[in-house]
Design a protein around this motif. Sequence first.
Motif, PDB file in Angstrom:
ATOM      1  N   LYS A 255      35.278  36.313  36.596  1.00  0.00           N
ATOM      2  CA  LYS A 255      34.778  35.010  36.157  1.00  0.00           C
ATOM      3  C   LYS A 255      35.863  33.935  36.171  1.00  0.00           C
ATOM      4  O   LYS A 255      35.678  32.848  36.728  1.00  0.00           O
ATOM      5  CB  LYS A 255      34.176  35.124  34.762  1.00  0.00           C
ATOM      6  CG  LYS A 255      33.612  33.811  34.232  1.00  0.00           C
ATOM      7  CD  LYS A 255      33.019  33.976  32.845  1.00  0.00           C
ATOM      8  CE  LYS A 255      32.496  32.646  32.325  1.00  0.00           C
ATOM      9  NZ  LYS A 255      31.922  32.777  30.953  1.00  0.00           N
ATOM     10  N   ASN A 256      37.013  34.193  35.572  1.00  0.00           N
ATOM     11  CA  ASN A 256      38.069  33.186  35.501  1.00  0.00           C
ATOM     12  C   ASN A 256      38.704  32.937  36.876  1.00  0.00           C
ATOM     13  O   ASN A 256      39.207  31.852  37.139  1.00  0.00           O
ATOM     14  CB  ASN A 256      39.147  33.619  34.505  1.00  0.00           C
ATOM     15  CG  ASN A 256      38.650  33.572  33.081  1.00  0.00           C
ATOM     16  OD1 ASN A 256      37.569  33.045  32.793  1.00  0.00           O
ATOM     17  ND2 ASN A 256      39.408  34.144  32.153  1.00  0.00           N
ATOM     18  N   HIS A 257      38.660  33.919  37.720  1.00  0.00           N
ATOM     19  CA  HIS A 257      39.175  33.766  39.086  1.00  0.00           C
ATOM     20  C   HIS A 257      38.220  32.928  39.922  1.00  0.00           C
ATOM     21  O   HIS A 257      38.629  32.103  40.746  1.00  0.00           O
ATOM     22  CB  HIS A 257      39.362  35.145  39.725  1.00  0.00           C
ATOM     23  CG  HIS A 257      39.957  35.127  41.093  1.00  0.00           C
ATOM     24  ND1 HIS A 257      41.268  34.758  41.332  1.00  0.00           N
ATOM     25  CD2 HIS A 257      39.424  35.420  42.308  1.00  0.00           C
ATOM     26  CE1 HIS A 257      41.518  34.832  42.632  1.00  0.00           C
ATOM     27  NE2 HIS A 257      40.407  35.237  43.237  1.00  0.00           N
ATOM     28  N   CYS A 258      36.938  33.124  39.683  1.00  0.00           N
ATOM     29  CA  CYS A 258      35.887  32.457  40.451  1.00  0.00           C
ATOM     30  C   CYS A 258      35.627  31.028  39.968  1.00  0.00           C
ATOM     31  O   CYS A 258      35.354  30.131  40.744  1.00  0.00           O
ATOM     32  CB  CYS A 258      34.602  33.281  40.370  1.00  0.00           C
ATOM     33  SG  CYS A 258      33.222  32.652  41.309  1.00  0.00           S
ATOM     34  N   LYS A 259      35.680  30.844  38.630  1.00  0.00           N
ATOM     35  CA  LYS A 259      35.403  29.551  37.992  1.00  0.00           C
ATOM     36  C   LYS A 259      34.031  28.988  38.383  1.00  0.00           C
ATOM     37  O   LYS A 259      33.905  27.913  38.980  1.00  0.00           O
ATOM     38  CB  LYS A 259      36.494  28.516  38.345  1.00  0.00           C
ATOM     39  CG  LYS A 259      37.877  28.898  37.856  1.00  0.00           C
ATOM     40  CD  LYS A 259      38.886  27.819  38.207  1.00  0.00           C
ATOM     41  CE  LYS A 259      40.250  28.108  37.602  1.00  0.00           C
ATOM     42  NZ  LYS A 259      40.841  29.362  38.101  1.00  0.00           N
TER      43      LYS A 259
END
Length: 262
Positions: A255-259
Amino acid sequence: MFSDIYHEYLLYKNEENRLDRYKGKEDWYHASGAGLCSRKLYYESVEKAEPTNPPSKASLRRMRVGTIIHEDLQKSLTVSDTIYNTKYNIHVQDSIQSLNIRDITDVKFDVEGEINLKGFNVRGYYDVLLLVSSAGSTGHSAVKLYDMKTAASYSYKLKFSRTRKQPQENRNHYLQLGTYGIGIMEQYGRLDGMSILYYNKDTSAMREVVVPISYVDNAKRYWHVINEEHAKGLPNFNIGSSPVYTWVCNYCQFKNHCKPPF
């Protein structure tokens, strides 16, 4: 103390499983990812990114319950004790009557079998394969594939709601089983049926759902699209494929990598 120690044990078991199944094969897609977010599959198997949002302690414990149930059900199919097998064989014989096979000579289960679909760059492990042989036949007279899924009471009730004529379809589950079906057809030259066994973790209720064989072709089309899409680079955000549903982003390990903008 116990919560922390158990959490470390689950992390250890997950890493042990990763090294055993996926070490050195990170660029293969996972069959279990069929029908999931295309961007997630890209991060996992093409970019090989490190997860930024690992599962919580509670999530790992819930997943472990599912793993234990899987292992127990699979072991129940492979016990060799003679006394146990007397009743075991009765249940098996009753269940295969619907296959309409005469002069059955052998029935066996294969569990945790690996499939490798080189044409799609997909690997996976099916749960259970039923193999039936009969007199005078070469090869197997019937091959049936099973997958096992555990669910909490809420999702189980939604799937088997009394107001539904048919169980609620889960695209990911059906495509995953269809992906295994591709490998089974390649290996055995036939596939006579596919089913998903759903297990309610709260009540221990069990229900079998028959999955149409057409999902084998659906899985082929799905992985063909994924390979074509990823050959062009990271897919854009597109509800229905990247992600399939917006709510799944809350549970994604990237999730945080994809944003995601949702």
